[in-house]
Design a protein around this motif. Structure first.
Motif, PDB file in Angstrom:
ATOM      1  N   CYS C 126       0.838  -1.206   0.000  1.00 24.23           N
ATOM      2  CA  CYS C 126       0.000   0.000   0.000  1.00 24.23           C
ATOM      3  C   CYS C 126       0.870   1.252   0.000  1.00 24.23           C
ATOM      4  CB  CYS C 126      -0.922   0.007   1.207  1.00 24.23           C
ATOM      5  SG  CYS C 126      -2.142  -1.276   1.097  1.00 24.23           S
ATOM      6  N   LEU C 127       1.919   1.244   0.804  1.00 26.33           N
ATOM      7  CA  LEU C 127       2.801   2.415   0.843  1.00 26.33           C
ATOM      8  C   LEU C 127       3.481   2.631  -0.509  1.00 26.33           C
ATOM      9  CD1 LEU C 127       4.502   2.163   4.328  1.00 26.33           C
ATOM     10  CD2 LEU C 127       2.782   3.791   3.547  1.00 26.33           C
ATOM     11  N   PHE C 128       3.836   1.512  -1.141  1.00 24.72           N
ATOM     12  CA  PHE C 128       4.512   1.563  -2.438  1.00 24.72           C
ATOM     13  C   PHE C 128       3.605   2.236  -3.472  1.00 24.72           C
ATOM     14  CE2 PHE C 128       5.863  -1.141  -6.246  1.00 24.72           C
ATOM     15  CZ  PHE C 128       6.923  -0.333  -6.548  1.00 24.72           C
ATOM     16  N   LEU C 129       2.349   1.769  -3.504  1.00 22.76           N
ATOM     17  CA  LEU C 129       1.400   2.381  -4.445  1.00 22.76           C
ATOM     18  C   LEU C 129       1.227   3.863  -4.146  1.00 22.76           C
ATOM     19  CD1 LEU C 129      -1.614  -0.031  -5.029  1.00 22.76           C
ATOM     20  CD2 LEU C 129       0.374   0.394  -6.434  1.00 22.76           C
ATOM     21  N   ALA C 130       1.019   4.164  -2.854  1.00 18.96           N
ATOM     22  CA  ALA C 130       0.814   5.557  -2.467  1.00 18.96           C
ATOM     23  C   ALA C 130       2.025   6.387  -2.879  1.00 18.96           C
ATOM     24  CB  ALA C 130       0.567   5.651  -0.971  1.00 18.96           C
ATOM     25  N   GLY C 131       3.213   5.838  -2.658  1.00 20.18           N
ATOM     26  CA  GLY C 131       4.442   6.551  -3.015  1.00 20.18           C
ATOM     27  C   GLY C 131       4.490   6.866  -4.497  1.00 20.18           C
ATOM     28  N   MET C 132       4.145   5.877  -5.326  1.00 22.35           N
ATOM     29  CA  MET C 132       4.205   6.121  -6.772  1.00 22.35           C
ATOM     30  C   MET C 132       3.198   7.192  -7.178  1.00 22.35           C
ATOM     31  SD  MET C 132       4.956   2.551  -8.691  1.00 22.35           S
ATOM     32  CE  MET C 132       3.645   1.559  -8.043  1.00 22.35           C
ATOM     33  N   PHE C 133       1.997   7.135  -6.595  1.00 23.72           N
ATOM     34  CA  PHE C 133       0.996   8.148  -6.942  1.00 23.72           C
ATOM     35  C   PHE C 133       1.479   9.536  -6.520  1.00 23.72           C
ATOM     36  CE2 PHE C 133      -2.330   4.611  -6.442  1.00 23.72           C
ATOM     37  CZ  PHE C 133      -2.269   4.309  -7.781  1.00 23.72           C
ATOM     38  N   MET C 134       2.105   9.601  -5.346  1.00 19.78           N
ATOM     39  CA  MET C 134       2.548  10.903  -4.832  1.00 19.78           C
ATOM     40  C   MET C 134       3.671  11.485  -5.687  1.00 19.78           C
ATOM     41  SD  MET C 134       2.189  10.494  -0.706  1.00 19.78           S
ATOM     42  CE  MET C 134       3.791   9.923  -0.543  1.00 19.78           C
ATOM     43  N   VAL C 135       4.572  10.608  -6.153  1.00 20.27           N
ATOM     44  CA  VAL C 135       5.673  11.094  -6.995  1.00 20.27           C
ATOM     45  C   VAL C 135       5.107  11.829  -8.199  1.00 20.27           C
ATOM     46  CG1 VAL C 135       7.435  10.332  -8.625  1.00 20.27           C
ATOM     47  CG2 VAL C 135       7.399   9.398  -6.338  1.00 20.27           C
ATOM     48  N   LEU C 137       2.183  13.170  -8.505  1.00 22.96           N
ATOM     49  CA  LEU C 137       1.395  14.362  -8.182  1.00 22.96           C
ATOM     50  C   LEU C 137       2.246  15.504  -7.646  1.00 22.96           C
ATOM     51  CD1 LEU C 137      -1.754  12.813  -6.508  1.00 22.96           C
ATOM     52  CD2 LEU C 137      -1.606  13.966  -8.689  1.00 22.96           C
ATOM     53  N   ALA C 138       3.458  15.199  -7.180  1.00 25.18           N
ATOM     54  CA  ALA C 138       4.241  16.217  -6.469  1.00 25.18           C
ATOM     55  C   ALA C 138       4.513  17.416  -7.358  1.00 25.18           C
ATOM     56  CB  ALA C 138       5.549  15.615  -5.998  1.00 25.18           C
ATOM     57  N   ASP C 139       4.462  18.592  -6.755  1.00 19.89           N
ATOM     58  CA  ASP C 139       4.733  19.797  -7.530  1.00 19.89           C
ATOM     59  C   ASP C 139       5.795  20.663  -6.864  1.00 19.89           C
ATOM     60  OD1 ASP C 139       4.269  21.297  -9.829  1.00 19.89           O
ATOM     61  OD2 ASP C 139       3.058  22.719  -8.703  1.00 19.89           O
ATOM     62  N   ASP C 140       6.528  20.067  -5.948  1.00 19.11           N
ATOM     63  CA  ASP C 140       7.707  20.780  -5.475  1.00 19.11           C
ATOM     64  C   ASP C 140       8.790  19.770  -5.176  1.00 19.11           C
ATOM     65  OD1 ASP C 140       7.816  20.022  -2.583  1.00 19.11           O
ATOM     66  OD2 ASP C 140       5.846  20.953  -2.588  1.00 19.11           O
ATOM     67  N   ALA C 141      10.027  20.247  -5.142  1.00 21.65           N
ATOM     68  CA  ALA C 141      11.162  19.332  -5.025  1.00 21.65           C
ATOM     69  C   ALA C 141      11.108  18.543  -3.732  1.00 21.65           C
ATOM     70  CB  ALA C 141      12.462  20.125  -5.115  1.00 21.65           C
ATOM     71  N   LEU C 142      10.678  19.210  -2.663  1.00 21.88           N
ATOM     72  CA  LEU C 142      10.677  18.557  -1.356  1.00 21.88           C
ATOM     73  C   LEU C 142       9.711  17.380  -1.324  1.00 21.88           C
ATOM     74  CD1 LEU C 142      11.755  18.757   1.491  1.00 21.88           C
ATOM     75  CD2 LEU C 142       9.815  20.215   2.052  1.00 21.88           C
ATOM     76  N   PHE C 143       8.473  17.661  -1.720  1.00 26.45           N
ATOM     77  CA  PHE C 143       7.469  16.600  -1.686  1.00 26.45           C
ATOM     78  C   PHE C 143       7.829  15.492  -2.671  1.00 26.45           C
ATOM     79  CE2 PHE C 143       3.006  15.109  -2.678  1.00 26.45           C
ATOM     80  CZ  PHE C 143       2.887  14.406  -1.490  1.00 26.45           C
ATOM     81  N   PHE C 144       8.382  15.885  -3.820  1.00 25.56           N
ATOM     82  CA  PHE C 144       8.798  14.903  -4.816  1.00 25.56           C
ATOM     83  C   PHE C 144       9.810  13.943  -4.211  1.00 25.56           C
ATOM     84  CE2 PHE C 144      11.269  13.175  -8.261  1.00 25.56           C
ATOM     85  CZ  PHE C 144      10.346  12.968  -9.265  1.00 25.56           C
ATOM     86  N   LEU C 145      10.816  14.521  -3.535  1.00 22.02           N
ATOM     87  CA  LEU C 145      11.870  13.645  -3.007  1.00 22.02           C
ATOM     88  C   LEU C 145      11.355  12.785  -1.868  1.00 22.02           C
ATOM     89  CD1 LEU C 145      14.821  16.095  -3.289  1.00 22.02           C
ATOM     90  CD2 LEU C 145      14.648  13.863  -4.378  1.00 22.02           C
ATOM     91  N   MET C 264       6.979   1.043 -11.712  1.00 22.85           N
ATOM     92  CA  MET C 264       7.919   1.841 -10.919  1.00 22.85           C
ATOM     93  C   MET C 264       9.002   2.451 -11.808  1.00 22.85           C
ATOM     94  SD  MET C 264      10.375   0.840  -7.793  1.00 22.85           S
ATOM     95  CE  MET C 264      11.699   0.332  -8.855  1.00 22.85           C
ATOM     96  N   LEU C 265       9.470   1.665 -12.791  1.00 21.50           N
ATOM     97  CA  LEU C 265      10.483   2.209 -13.703  1.00 21.50           C
ATOM     98  C   LEU C 265       9.936   3.424 -14.442  1.00 21.50           C
ATOM     99  CD1 LEU C 265      11.840  -1.080 -15.296  1.00 21.50           C
ATOM    100  CD2 LEU C 265      12.630   0.082 -13.267  1.00 21.50           C
ATOM    101  N   LYS C 266       8.623   3.442 -14.644  1.00 23.08           N
ATOM    102  CA  LYS C 266       8.016   4.538 -15.407  1.00 23.08           C
ATOM    103  C   LYS C 266       8.023   5.847 -14.626  1.00 23.08           C
ATOM    104  CE  LYS C 266       7.589   1.448 -18.212  1.00 23.08           C
ATOM    105  NZ  LYS C 266       6.506   0.491 -18.087  1.00 23.08           N
ATOM    106  N   THR C 267       8.070   5.760 -13.290  1.00 21.96           N
ATOM    107  CA  THR C 267       8.138   7.012 -12.535  1.00 21.96           C
ATOM    108  C   THR C 267       9.444   7.733 -12.872  1.00 21.96           C
ATOM    109  OG1 THR C 267       9.110   5.884 -10.667  1.00 21.96           O
ATOM    110  CG2 THR C 267       6.734   6.177 -10.632  1.00 21.96           C
ATOM    111  N   ALA C 268      10.491   6.943 -13.157  1.00 19.21           N
ATOM    112  CA  ALA C 268      11.760   7.569 -13.547  1.00 19.21           C
ATOM    113  C   ALA C 268      11.625   8.226 -14.911  1.00 19.21           C
ATOM    114  CB  ALA C 268      12.871   6.533 -13.554  1.00 19.21           C
ATOM    115  N   ILE C 269      10.921   7.547 -15.813  1.00 19.87           N
ATOM    116  CA  ILE C 269      10.668   8.142 -17.131  1.00 19.87           C
ATOM    117  C   ILE C 269       9.876   9.436 -16.946  1.00 19.87           C
ATOM    118  CG2 ILE C 269       9.478   7.805 -19.320  1.00 19.87           C
ATOM    119  CD1 ILE C 269      11.876   6.056 -19.077  1.00 19.87           C
TER     120      ILE C 269
END
Lengths: 314, 221, 686
Positions: C126-135, C137-145, C264-269
């Motif tokens: 669940c955390l993994f999924l949430a993490g990918m969704f958040m990446v 959606l993030a709109d600032d460097a801090l939240f992104f990281l 997950m690899l696609k978040t890097a793309i």
């Protein structure tokens, strides 16, 4: 109008299905003559097919549905490919469903399933054939793409009908790039249709078989379909070469007379290409499998030189 | 013959000169190598004649005939005699495998195109686009000398380089002055004779024409 | 649908992230009864992913952007969220595969019943999924990281799930190291951009908005791009940073492998696209050339390793390297076109890349799920011990075959569409003004064709060796078909593969807004100009393809041939396999994974580190009749020797040198601090 075109389309497919064994019979006949043998009749391939169709099928105990499905897939895919390559007219209603890259994809799907069928029974020969066929394909594919690239550079299109049309208008006459692409295309055709020096269509010697090894377990109507599809593929590659490099004779308008004329011309062209094929096959010996890298490497070289000479010279 | 068609024929011949250069690069059999070399000479000679006709420079006809006699008949004949006398039968050995050599050759063509593109821009001759091909032929000849072990094939590589230079001269400036060309042709002929004499000596000394044997000449160790 | 109407997509996406996080917290309470936990987990994860998918689809469809500022975060540094079409597209990709995998997981996790509790897996899933969704959606460097780290840490624990095996612990550690080296590079890249945007005095540059509004000097932008590209490429598994991928993906549970490889690899793309096209915007052409070149290298190397692999999941992992390479090729091409101001061509290449992102998520997810079903049934990952599974697992076999056909880029399935678009983009490269690029582009296209052909060989091998032929190993009696939840996950993914292959025009119409916002060109004007049946990327006379008609024609023709042939019923006999009179054929005499790849190993072996040895154990009677013949084959990445071993050696060496500082005496440590303070004070005086 549309109906007339659909009829032409059907006629063309019928020509492909009907005349492919004749073409193979012609090639075999020429080959016999060049080798100083008496040839079988021109119609012998039809008789072979009829014989195979009338026989029962013997399946290995562990053959799965893939093994039974593959002959239909290979035959059907070749027919679809035949509906796309302009032979009688360039106004084929089904031509836009596939450009030349899709055409390569259609041949690839037939090959994919043939290779799977080769592995389905679990004999050593089948696997060997599949493995080698996939290697040859992976070497031929870059050369094929490069040849397509060159042709599409010269004609600004990958659609077969459109390429034929541009060639017709004479803009692409006397272009070195197309000459190179044509040489590359001949080499690739030899590899893709399993002719000498890549594969020997008439061998049943274990160590030299490529395509034959994959379909060794087939019998009856399944074998007939595979064989027939093989003949159609040879026919199609010749027709493809004619559409890409020598489209003169293919009808531009929809008149029935022109289409009939185009039918005669395409048969004449095929007869001529049969002669070329036999000359090549008689002049060369079958290559060792690992010499094929050089053979297909030269095909790639030719196609690339074509591309380079387009940019440098034209 | 209008200029358009002449230019097209010229491009076509250039393309085939490049083709023969590659064919020599990858050909393994020594007799075929000599034949291809002769074909290249023939292409050059036709090309020179056509350029001479288009540019209306009559001395090019002479150099065309000279090319024909020298590079299509005399030099291949000398090489042929050499090969027969020296009893060279086996296939030519290469140092780098053939697909790799092809790729390097292609890279050389791209390189020469990149190099010659600005030069061709300046030229307004109909033959300007063949400059890159000429340079590529020279480079491929040199590559052939590098990748082959056998002395005879190295000579063919050298002669192919000279062909490239000749082609460059024809396409860049419609040929050099006749005097220069006569001189070069004589040089090539004499070079071929000298090479032939050397080969006999090398052959009798080392009992081989493999140039790697010459490493033995190094003193010391 | 009503829910969708009332709430905005952004709210729906945030709500589903919240739902996943809450469930992760509560999962411990349900841990007593594993059966209930699994069912609840599957329902919640499916629901959350489906909602996110809906939010993503809506956003792309409407073409709108919405921004939120969360009041949590550090003081004065609130978290910013933004859902624009690019984010929406990636939300759709991640969400859609997560729906399928979450359904599949219900059946897959039951396989662990009685062996180990799955609570930990559920929580981190669940955390993994949430993490990918958040990446996304993030709109600032801090939240992104922060999201990036949540995702990386959660996936680390998921890889470690079966931690009793040393192999798994090693793989997970390697993954963690590479992920963090990458994360540092990304952090630095954001630092450079934030600094250039607003200066180092204020922190306000950390929002993406501030970066969007800034104009970067070329040198600074290049530094930021190279750092970000390095960081994201490490996560994406681009050659030569891919070494963790074939170690970590296979050892994770298969549903996790599906998610890691598929999305997950696609978040890097996503990161590469976001930073290059959205934040930096203007760039020189050679950035694109770098991406293109490394993409081609990844594609070719990845598939060459895949074709030589005999472990089914490692094969799939290497194939992910290849596909990431193909996506990077599309992005690189788009960058080159875009820097030469050819927006329509850039849009074509970008569409091809994004389409491949979606396609790869679907078929790689499907293939990993299929491999999971096989693993579940046979407890084998090594293909040399499989064979003939099509008879025992007909559903899995058929679905795996769909995945194989799709990934091998065969029409009418989806892999073909994106590769076809990419080839079309390549064919238009002669309109580039740079002569050198013109000559190199076709060569890159030829290498792409080589990749496609090798992919076909790889998946003929993968399917042929594991599902066809005869069983090679022991324990056949335990092999069983996957249960319905696993099957439905796979059926949905297979249906998606077919849908994406047959209706490309619908998809391209839908996602056209994304390339338009990124590179300023549209495709839908020309791509669907001849009606929804025909895909014509540039113009109908240039090239056209109709997946649906190929599909219909295939069905009609196969059907006709079948009917014509069965008018007169012929008989089918079953007989034993023809054995050439040898009579003692065993299943070990079949071609296996190693022998299938042998010709390709001979031809392309020079790029791979191969160690091959054959030992004869002679019989005492005569040397011509050996007792046994042993064959050893080891294939390793050249990259290990060339790149990683020296780096590892150097860091150990450095560590030993630094280690001398450690004396164990408190006085010497005080001296270090003292000296440091003195130096710093001295520097301030300067």
């Amino acid at each position: 109008m549309m109906l007339g075109r659909l009829v032409t389309e059907l006629l063309q497919v019928a020509l492909l299905v009907g005349a492919a064994p004749l073409f193979v019979g012609w090639v075999r006949m020429l080959k016999c003559w060049t080798q100083g043998r008496t040839s079988a009749s021109l119609l012998q391939p039809y008789r072979d097919l009829a014989k195979l169709f009338s026989k029962d099928v013997v399946l290995a105990e562990n053959a799965s549905w893939i093994f039974r499905f593959t002959p239909y897939l290979v035959f059907g895919t070749t027919i679809i490919a035949g509906a796309v390559v302009p032979m009688l007219t360039i106004n084929l209603p089904l031509a836009p469903i596939a450009d030349v890259i899709v055409l390569v994809g259609l041949f690839a799907i037939a090959r994919f399933f043939t290779a799977l069928a080769g592995m389905d029974i679990g004999t050593a020969f089948g696997g060997m054939g599949s493995s080698r066929e996939m290697m040859v394909a992976s070497l031929a594919e870059p050369a094929m793409l490069m040849a397509i690239f060159t042709v599409s550079l010269a004609n600004k299109s990958t659609s077969l009908s459109h390429i034929a049309e541009v060639m017709y208008s004479g803009q692409s006459l006397l272009k070195p790039s197309l000459a190179f692409a044509f040489i590359a295309f001949i080499l690739i055709t030899l590899a893709e249709t399993g002719r000498i020096p890549v594969d020997n269509p008439s061998t049943h010697l274990e160590l030299t078989m490529l395509h034959e090894a994959m379909v060794l377990e087939y019998s009856g109507r399944h074998l007939a379909l595979i064989e027939w599809a093989g003949m159609m593929k040879l026919f199609l590659f010749m027709a493809l070469g004619s559409a890409l490099f020598f489209p003169w004779g293919i009808a531009i308008s929809d008149g029935p007379l022109e289409i009939a004329g185009a039918g005669i011309i395409i048969l004449a062209k095929l007869a001529a290409s049969g002669i070329v094929l036999v000359v090549i096959e008689t002049g060369l010996a079958k290559m060792r499998l690992f010499r094929l890298t050089e053979f297909l490497g030269s095909a790639f070289l030719m196609a690339t030189l074509g591309m380079l000479s387009f940019f440098i010279l034209e | 013959m209008n200029l358009q068609i002449a230019a097209q024929i010229n491009s076509f011949l250039a393309a085939f000169v490049l083709l023969t250069a590659f064919a020599m690069l990858v050909q393994k059999r020594i007799y075929s190598l000599i034949h291809i070399f002769a074909w290249q000479g023939l292409l050059l000679s036709i090309n020179t004649a056509i350029v001479g006709y288009v540019a209306n420079k009559h001395h090019l006809y002479i150099s065309s005939i000279m090319t024909l006699s020298l590079k299509v008949f005399v030099l291949p004949y000398i090489l042929h005699v050499l090969v027969v006398r020296l009893k060279i039968r086996k296939e030519v050995e290469t140092l780098v495998n053939i697909p790799m050599t092809m790729l390097i050759g292609l890279a050389l063509v791209i390189f020469s195109y990149h190099l010659m593109a600005p030069v061709s821009e300046l030229s307004h001759l109909i033959t300007k686009s063949t400059l890159a091909i000429a340079l590529a032929t020279v480079l491929i000849g040199l590559l052939m000398m590098i990748t082959r072990k056998h002395a005879v094939t190295q000579i063919i590589g050298f002669l192919a380089m000279e062909n490239g230079l000749f082609f460059a001269a024809t396409s860049a400036t419609y040929g050099m002055p006749l005097v220069v060309e006569l001189g070069v042709a004589l040089d090539v002929l004499i070079a071929a004779f000298i090479f032939g004499i050397f080969f006999f000596h090398i052959h009798t000394t080392f009992d081989s024409l493999d140039v790697e044997q010459m490493a033995k000449l190094k003193e010391g160790d | 649908m009503k829910v969708v109407m009332i709430f905005s997509p952004g709210e729906i996406a945030s709500a589903s992230i919240l739902l996943l996080m809450v469930f992760a917290l509560l999962a411990g309470l349900l841990g007593r009864s594993q059966g209930v936990l699994i069912v609840f987990f599957s329902l919640v994860a499916t629901l959350a992913s489906a909602l996110t998918t809906a939010a993503g689809v809506m956003t792309v469809w409407r073409g709108t952007s919405e921004q939120f500022v969360l009041l949590i975060g550090l003081p004065d540094l609130p978290f910013h969220l933004r859902l624009d079409p690019l984010a929406g597209f990636f939300l759709t990709v991640i969400g859609l595969l997560s729906v399928f995998v979450s359904i599949y997981s219900a059946g897959y996790l039951k396989g662990f019943a009685g062996q180990r509790p799955v609570t930990r897996l559920v929580v981190f899933y669940c955390l993994f999924l949430a993490g990918m969704f958040m990446v996304v959606l993030a709109d600032d460097a801090l939240f992104f990281l922060i999201s990036w780290e949540v995702m990386a840490a959660a996936s680390y624990f998921l890889v470690m799930f079966e931690d009793e095996r040393a192999e798994n612990r090693r793989a997970a550690l390697l993954y963690l190291v590479v992920a963090h080296v990458g994360a540092i590079a990304i952090l630095l890249s954001f630092g450079v951009m934030a600094g250039l945007a607003t200066g180092f005095e204020s922190f306000s540059g950390y929002t993406f908005d501030a970066m969007r509004q800034a104009t970067f000097p070329v040198a600074g932008a290049t530094a930021a791009f190279l750092l970000a590209f390095f960081g994201f490429a490490a996560k994406a598994g681009m050659v030569p940073l891919h070494v963790w991928l074939p170690e970590a993906h296979p050892v994770a549970p298969s549903n996790i492998s599906a998610l890691m490889s598929g999305v997950m690899l696609k978040t890097a793309i996503y990161g590469i696209i976001r930073i290059t096209f959205d934040l930096l915007r203007v760039f020189p052409w050679w950035w694109g050339a770098i991406v293109l070149f490394l993409g081609i290298v990844s594609a070719v190397m990845g598939i060459l390793y895949a074709v030589m692999e005999k472990d089914l999941k490692r094969l799939l992992a290497y194939s992910s390297v290849e596909n990431i390479g193909i996506i990077l090729v599309g992005i690189g091409l788009s960058m080159v076109f875009s820097s030469f101001k050819l927006p329509v061509l850039a849009a074509l290449a970008m569409t091809a890349a994004l389409y491949h992102v979606l396609n790869h998520a679907m078929f790689k997810g499907l293939l990993f799920m299929g491999a999971g079903a096989v693993l579940h049934a046979t407890h084998e990952r090594n293909m040399e011990h499989m064979g003939g599974l099509i008879h025992r697992m007909p559903w899995t076999a058929a679905l795996f075959l769909v995945g194989c056909v799709s990934i091998s880029a065969l029409p009418p399935f989806n892999g073909f569409v994106s590769e076809w678009l990419l080839f079309q983009a390549f064919l238009l490269s002669p309109s580039l003004p740079s002569p050198l690029m013109k000559l190199f582009m076709p060569l890159a296209a030829a290498l792409l064709a080589l990749t496609a052909a090798l992919a076909a060989a790889t998946f003929v091998k993968a399917f042929g060796v594991s599902f066809l032929g005869q069983w090679r190993g022991q324990r056949q009696h335990t092999v069983h078909e996957a249960d319905w939840s696993m099957r439905s996950g796979m059926i949905l993914a297979a249906a998606a593969c077919l849908f994406l292959g047959v209706f490309p025009t619908v998809l391209i119409d839908w996602m056209d807004i994304v390339p338009e916002q990124l590179v300023g060109g549209r495709l839908s004007m020309s791509a669907t100009a001849s009606g929804w049946l025909w895909l014509t990327p540039v113009a109908s006379e240039r090239a056209s393809y109709s997946g649906i008609l190929v599909f219909i024609a295939a069905i009609v023709v196969y059907g006709l041939v079948y009917i014509v042939l069965h008018v007169k019923p012929g008989r089918i006999h079953r007989g034993p396999v023809w054995d050439c009179g040898f009579e003692r054929l065993t299943s070990r005499m079949q071609y296996n994974a190693t022998s299938f790849a042998m010709p390709l190993r001979r031809v392309f072996g020079f790029v791979v580190n191969i160690k091959e040895s054959v030992t004869l154990v002679p019989q005492s009677a005569h040397a011509a009749f050996p007792k046994r013949l042993q064959y050893h084959l080891r294939i390793r990445d050249h990259v290990w020797n060339v790149l990683y071993t020296p780096i590892a050696g150097a860091s150990f060496w450095l560590a030993r040198k630094v280690g001398r500082l450690q004396q164990g005496r408190i006085q010497s440590y005080l001296i270090y601090s003292f000296l440091t303070i003195l130096v710093l004070l001295f520097l301030t005086v300067l």
